[in-house]
Write a protein that holds these residues in place. Structure first.
Motif, PDB file in Angstrom:
ATOM      1  N   ILE A 178      10.859  -8.716  27.508  1.00 27.87           N
ATOM      2  CA  ILE A 178       9.699  -9.550  27.852  1.00 27.87           C
ATOM      3  C   ILE A 178       8.779  -9.677  26.650  1.00 27.87           C
ATOM      4  N   THR A 179       8.560 -10.895  26.204  1.00 26.73           N
ATOM      5  CA  THR A 179       7.607 -11.153  25.123  1.00 26.73           C
ATOM      6  C   THR A 179       6.381 -11.834  25.713  1.00 26.73           C
ATOM      7  N   ILE A 180       5.254 -11.147  25.704  1.00 31.55           N
ATOM      8  CA  ILE A 180       4.014 -11.723  26.222  1.00 31.55           C
ATOM      9  C   ILE A 180       3.491 -12.720  25.198  1.00 31.55           C
ATOM     10  N   ASN A 181       3.444 -13.987  25.569  1.00 33.71           N
ATOM     11  CA  ASN A 181       2.976 -15.037  24.658  1.00 33.71           C
ATOM     12  C   ASN A 181       1.467 -15.244  24.728  1.00 33.71           C
ATOM     13  N   ASP A 182       0.902 -14.955  25.887  1.00 26.42           N
ATOM     14  CA  ASP A 182      -0.527 -15.230  26.066  1.00 26.42           C
ATOM     15  C   ASP A 182      -1.020 -14.472  27.298  1.00 26.42           C
ATOM     16  N   ASN A 193       1.536 -15.008  30.421  1.00 22.87           N
ATOM     17  CA  ASN A 193       2.572 -16.003  30.137  1.00 22.87           C
ATOM     18  C   ASN A 193       3.588 -15.345  29.205  1.00 22.87           C
ATOM     19  N   ALA A 194       4.859 -15.457  29.553  1.00 28.16           N
ATOM     20  CA  ALA A 194       5.853 -14.710  28.792  1.00 28.16           C
ATOM     21  C   ALA A 194       7.155 -15.482  28.646  1.00 28.16           C
ATOM     22  N   THR A 195       7.913 -15.085  27.628  1.00 25.92           N
ATOM     23  CA  THR A 195       9.297 -15.509  27.436  1.00 25.92           C
ATOM     24  C   THR A 195      10.165 -14.288  27.681  1.00 25.92           C
TER      25      THR A 195
END
Length: 303
Positions: A77-81, A89-91
């Protein structure tokens, strides 16, 4: 005479291993929070633990598995915002592996990128899920991928063995469509989302050859590699042809892309040892179904 309290204690100890045997997943959750712009980094440690417990600590099916038999996976999980406290918001990259018979090798079987995770999570938040109704986005997301992972794993061991799990994943999609969260809807401009993946796996007759390819490639291919190599190579190539068959009818479907994303590196390595005639046959098909990896596939012919 055994006292009732002692009996209950012993009975509980006797039953507890059975509960452990019936859990199906062994996922590791990794969270990259560098972009979150928050000083409260403890929330991500809690999130990791809560997500792992949700995935690994419950019974998704009736199957009883030993700990070493559980489906291994990674949730990256990469937290984008973090637009406001508690909203993320994540990728996400979802990966699972399958053990190969007669070896210590684990084959990457699911490799799916989901760029539309928006969810709420607060400290000590209980993660509740009901497969018959939508409660919140985060448990729907986690449960969806739990059933997708289990379904694909079952497809690889028996022909279309994932049907009951893909049905639940499809129902999760239908229930989540009442929310405003992205990725759950039949969006023609975004055919790489959760809706289309579930649709390809459960509803689409066009994509059935890809599902059959999971079984042929793994159970009749990789699992036979050490005992029946000639038969194994032939079945692997036939599985690739089945994926190409579906791709001809529905080019660039998310299921075809997901299959090739998981298998491209492996195919390019394994087929180097196949007979030249099979290698040439395989490369011809691979260049059509997955042209972006042309260099990788052309290397097969170099042996």
């Amino acid at each position: 005479m055994v006292r009732p309290t002692v009996f209950i204690l012993l009975f509980g100890l006797f039953l507890s291993p059975i509960k452990l045997l019936s859990q199906q997943l062994n996922f590791t959750v990794t969270i990259n929070s560098e972009r979150a712009r928050t000083q409260d980094t403890d929330i991500f440690d809690q999130m990791k633990s809560a997500f792992e417990q949700f995935l690994n600590g419950r019974n998704w099916t009736d199957a009883e598995l030993k700990p070493q038999e559980r489906i291994k996976g990674n949730l990256l999980i990469t937290i984008n915002d973090m637009p406001q406290v508690g909203i993320f918001n994540a990728t996400v990259q979802v990966q699972t592996v399958r053990p190969i018979y007669g070896s210590n090798y684990e084959s990457l079987i699911l490799n799916f990128a989901d760029r539309n995770w928006t969810f709420e999570y607060t400290e000590s938040q209980p993660l509740e899920f009901n497969q018959f109704s939508y409660l919140n986005n985060i448990t729907s997301l986690l449960a969806y991928y739990a059933y997708i992972a289990i379904g694909i794993d079952h497809d690889s061991f028996s022909p279309r063995g994932g049907d009951p799990y893909f049905e639940v994943a499809n129902n999760i999609v239908a229930n989540a469509q009442q929310s405003s969260s992205s990725g759950w809807n039949q969006n023609p401009s975004d055919k790489r989302n959760r809706y289309w993946l579930a649709n390809d796996l459960y509803n689409s007759q066009v994509m059935v050859p890809v599902r059959d390819a999971y079984y042929l490639y793994h159970r009749m291919g990789l699992d036979l590699l050490t005992t029946k190599p000639s038969e194994s190579y032939q079945n692997i190539v036939e599985a690739i042809k089945m994926v190409q068959e579906a791709n001809k009818v529905q080019p660039n479907s998310i299921l075809t892309i997901s299959f090739m994303d998981a298998k491209s590196d492996e195919i390019s390595k394994i087929l180097k040892a196949a007979p030249m005639e099979l290698k040439e046959e395989a490369v011809e098909v691979l260049l059509k179904v997955d042209p972006n990896n042309a260099r990788k596939y052309n290397d097969i012919l170099k042996g």
